[in-house]
Enzyme design. Sequence first.
Site, PDB file in Angstrom:
ATOM      1  N   HIS A   1       4.606   2.537  -4.090  1.00 11.63           N
ATOM      2  CA  HIS A   1       5.971   2.288  -3.629  1.00 11.63           C
ATOM      3  C   HIS A   1       6.316   0.832  -3.851  1.00 11.63           C
ATOM      4  O   HIS A   1       5.468  -0.038  -3.681  1.00 11.63           O
ATOM      5  CB  HIS A   1       6.118   2.623  -2.141  1.00 11.63           C
ATOM      6  CG  HIS A   1       7.532   2.850  -1.751  1.00 11.63           C
ATOM      7  ND1 HIS A   1       8.369   1.815  -1.416  1.00 11.63           N
ATOM      8  CD2 HIS A   1       8.269   3.979  -1.695  1.00 11.63           C
ATOM      9  CE1 HIS A   1       9.561   2.312  -1.150  1.00 11.63           C
ATOM     10  NE2 HIS A   1       9.538   3.620  -1.309  1.00 11.63           N
TER      11      HIS A   1
ATOM     12  N   ASP B   1       6.808  11.632  -1.088  1.00 14.01           N
ATOM     13  CA  ASP B   1       6.819  12.793  -1.969  1.00 14.01           C
ATOM     14  C   ASP B   1       5.463  13.472  -2.093  1.00 14.01           C
ATOM     15  O   ASP B   1       5.357  14.548  -2.680  1.00 14.01           O
ATOM     16  CB  ASP B   1       7.291  12.368  -3.381  1.00 14.01           C
ATOM     17  CG  ASP B   1       8.765  12.001  -3.378  1.00 14.01           C
ATOM     18  OD1 ASP B   1       9.529  12.696  -2.694  1.00 14.01           O
ATOM     19  OD2 ASP B   1       9.145  11.026  -4.036  1.00 14.01           O
TER      20      ASP B   1
HETATM   21  N1  CMC Z   1      -0.254   5.785 -10.464  1.00 17.18           N
HETATM   22  C1  CMC Z   1      -0.989   4.876 -11.155  1.00 17.18           C
HETATM   23  N2  CMC Z   1      -0.739   3.556 -11.189  1.00 17.18           N
HETATM   24  C2  CMC Z   1       0.314   3.142 -10.477  1.00 17.18           C
HETATM   25  C3  CMC Z   1       1.105   4.003  -9.732  1.00 17.18           C
HETATM   26  C4  CMC Z   1       0.800   5.383  -9.738  1.00 17.18           C
HETATM   27  N3  CMC Z   1       1.516   6.250  -9.039  1.00 17.18           N
HETATM   28  N4  CMC Z   1       2.101   3.296  -9.128  1.00 17.18           N
HETATM   29  C5  CMC Z   1       1.897   2.026  -9.487  1.00 17.18           C
HETATM   30  N5  CMC Z   1       0.829   1.932 -10.304  1.00 17.18           N
HETATM   31  C6  CMC Z   1       0.263   0.686 -10.861  1.00 17.18           C
HETATM   32  C7  CMC Z   1       1.070   0.179 -12.039  1.00 17.18           C
HETATM   33  O1  CMC Z   1       0.601   0.707 -13.242  1.00 17.18           O
HETATM   34  C8  CMC Z   1       0.845  -1.308 -11.924  1.00 17.18           C
HETATM   35  O2  CMC Z   1      -0.441  -1.583 -12.402  1.00 17.18           O
HETATM   36  P1  CMC Z   1      -0.731  -2.974 -13.201  1.00 17.18           P
HETATM   37  O3  CMC Z   1      -0.500  -4.062 -12.203  1.00 17.18           O
HETATM   38  O4  CMC Z   1      -2.125  -2.861 -13.639  1.00 17.18           O
HETATM   39  O5  CMC Z   1       0.250  -3.001 -14.341  1.00 17.18           O
HETATM   40  C9  CMC Z   1       0.802  -1.557 -10.409  1.00 17.18           C
HETATM   41  O6  CMC Z   1       0.324  -0.313  -9.852  1.00 17.18           O
HETATM   42  C10 CMC Z   1       2.137  -1.930  -9.803  1.00 17.18           C
HETATM   43  O7  CMC Z   1       3.034  -0.862 -10.088  1.00 17.18           O
HETATM   44  P2  CMC Z   1       4.547  -1.029 -10.510  1.00 17.18           P
HETATM   45  O8  CMC Z   1       4.851  -0.012 -11.561  1.00 17.18           O
HETATM   46  O9  CMC Z   1       4.848  -2.464 -10.794  1.00 17.18           O
HETATM   47  O10 CMC Z   1       5.254  -0.628  -9.164  1.00 17.18           O
HETATM   48  P3  CMC Z   1       6.794  -0.412  -8.960  1.00 17.18           P
HETATM   49  O11 CMC Z   1       7.120  -0.997  -7.657  1.00 17.18           O
HETATM   50  O12 CMC Z   1       7.554  -0.877 -10.153  1.00 17.18           O
HETATM   51  O13 CMC Z   1       6.908   1.175  -8.958  1.00 17.18           O
HETATM   52  C11 CMC Z   1       6.868   3.411  -8.194  1.00 17.18           C
HETATM   53  C12 CMC Z   1       6.963   1.939  -7.799  1.00 17.18           C
HETATM   54  C13 CMC Z   1       7.114   4.263  -6.967  1.00 17.18           C
HETATM   55  C14 CMC Z   1       7.936   3.734  -9.243  1.00 17.18           C
HETATM   56  C15 CMC Z   1       5.464   3.673  -8.790  1.00 17.18           C
HETATM   57  O14 CMC Z   1       4.495   3.416  -7.809  1.00 17.18           O
HETATM   58  C16 CMC Z   1       5.332   5.105  -9.320  1.00 17.18           C
HETATM   59  O15 CMC Z   1       5.698   5.376 -10.460  1.00 17.18           O
HETATM   60  N6  CMC Z   1       4.794   6.052  -8.484  1.00 17.18           N
HETATM   61  C17 CMC Z   1       4.717   7.440  -8.886  1.00 17.18           C
HETATM   62  C18 CMC Z   1       6.081   8.102  -8.748  1.00 17.18           C
HETATM   63  C19 CMC Z   1       6.426   8.349  -7.303  1.00 17.18           C
HETATM   64  O16 CMC Z   1       5.635   8.865  -6.527  1.00 17.18           O
HETATM   65  N7  CMC Z   1       7.670   8.025  -6.944  1.00 17.18           N
HETATM   66  C20 CMC Z   1       8.214   8.270  -5.593  1.00 17.18           C
HETATM   67  C21 CMC Z   1       8.451   6.998  -4.847  1.00 17.18           C
HETATM   68  S1  CMC Z   1       8.738   7.267  -3.072  1.00 17.18           S
HETATM   69  C22 CMC Z   1      10.194   8.196  -2.998  1.00 17.18           C
HETATM   70  C23 CMC Z   1      11.381   7.413  -3.411  1.00 17.18           C
HETATM   71  O17 CMC Z   1      11.886   6.630  -2.614  1.00 17.18           O
HETATM   72  O18 CMC Z   1      11.841   7.575  -4.539  1.00 17.18           O
END
Ligand code: CMC
Length: 426
Positions: A301, A358
């Site tokens: 998140h 989720d």
């Molecule tokens: N699986 C694997 N790696 C992950 C995940 C994941 N679900 N989420 C984050 N990471 C890694 C990402 O690759 C990055 O690694 P590195 O630093 O090595 O590059 C690090 O963790 C930081 O992630 P980020 O992509 O910069 O995080 P963000 O804040 O941009 O993204 C997110 C947040 C929710 C989009 C992401 O965690 C994700 O894609 N999760 C899976 C989809 C999901 O469950 N979404 C629902 C969110 S809650 C409901 C809502 O409000 O929408």
Amino acid sequence: MSTHAKLTYEGKEYTLPVVEGTEGERAVDVSQLRQSSGLVALDPSFGNTAATESSITFIHGEEGILRYRGYPIEQVAERGRFTEVCYLLIYGERPSPEKLREFRKRLTYHTLLHEDMKKFFEGYPANAHPMAMLAAMFASLATFYPEESTAVDDNIARVIAKSKTIAAFAYKKSIGQPFMYPKNDLSWPANFLRMMFAVPSEPYEIPEVFEDALNLLLILHADHEQNCSTSTMRMVGSSEANLFASLSAAICALWGPRHGGANQRVIEMLEAIQEDGADLPGFLDKVKDKKSDVRLMGFGHRVYKNFDPRARILKRAADRIFNELGISDPLLELAKRLEETALEDPYFVERKLYPNVDFYSGLIYRAMGIPTSMFTVMFTLGRLPGWIAHWLEMKTDPSGYRIHRPRQIYAGPREREFDDRGTRHM
Ligand code: CMC
């Protein structure tokens, strides 16, 4: 607390006001920085940008705190009913019993869809994704209910009342069953469940455990401050597009798998892992492999860096609901093992990745008989009051609002000549 921050750039000092929120969060106000220094703030994905001051929802990501208008989510989830939470979020305070009755009455009055709108469903293919239908139907509401400043409250009631009718009709369309009309002596969740699962020829008793579960899920999704879809709602609303168009845009933003679409992807992921023999470490290796595009759906998140309080509530609720129903779902057990395995893995620990809302919500929807393709629609139904609350907060801001218009740092080619290559008739 210092009320100002100083920025030194090319030998000049600029004083920037520091704003403090009611929970002690601080921000540097850079809104006048360009005028004074020629600099703009660069923050791709808005990871460190407060787009507005807001009084609706407070989140403390490190401590796993979520509050609606000051009320802790744990208490609202345990004691609240969805209709009251809608009122609280949109109008700022809990309604008196009289106000709640009046609000409910307005919702009741508006549950029917205009008969002409029913025809729209006929044009979609049977396998149309319900989120596409929902977005189109919401935009279409603007053709029936022109926006007038005197009709704001009526339009808000229309949206909350009709959303469940539209969602249930979209489902009935997908399975080829006749539409069920709303029955307005029922609660909001019960009315929806009846429109989803009853058929005209058969009696249908709404299981109380489902009504309560849906009430809980709707409340947990009701608002989450400046997330992608809510920011979209504010962005589109800031152009003076009408309420229905703004909501349609927010629905499209929610649809994506990184946002509300994740609940559908979680179940699809769990099913795929199970089919592959439930090799959890093998699956997590794929997730950790930066060359693969596999993500652990339902994990991570932008704001929560400790735990998501909604996921905690839902994990417990899933156990309770499955017990009450006397059923078991191998995917629930798989999800718990996946969570445990991931939380022991340094990749997820170091990145502070925890289950989000989720991760467990889909398992409860599944137990209720709601098909996977409808999961993001369920999220939408819950999130409506939040979107509306933010839209209304912006529209009624006493200091006004401007169109949302971020700047950019241009990184493309410098000026070059577009020479005549004789292509005029091509
Ligand atoms: N699986 C694997 N790696 C992950 C995940 C994941 N679900 N989420 C984050 N990471 C890694 C990402 O690759 C990055 O690694 P590195 O630093 O090595 O590059 C690090 O963790 C930081 O992630 P980020 O992509 O910069 O995080 P963000 O804040 O941009 O993204 C997110 C947040 C929710 C989009 C992401 O965690 C994700 O894609 N999760 C899976 C989809 C999901 O469950 N979404 C629902 C969110 S809650 C409901 C809502 O409000 O929408």
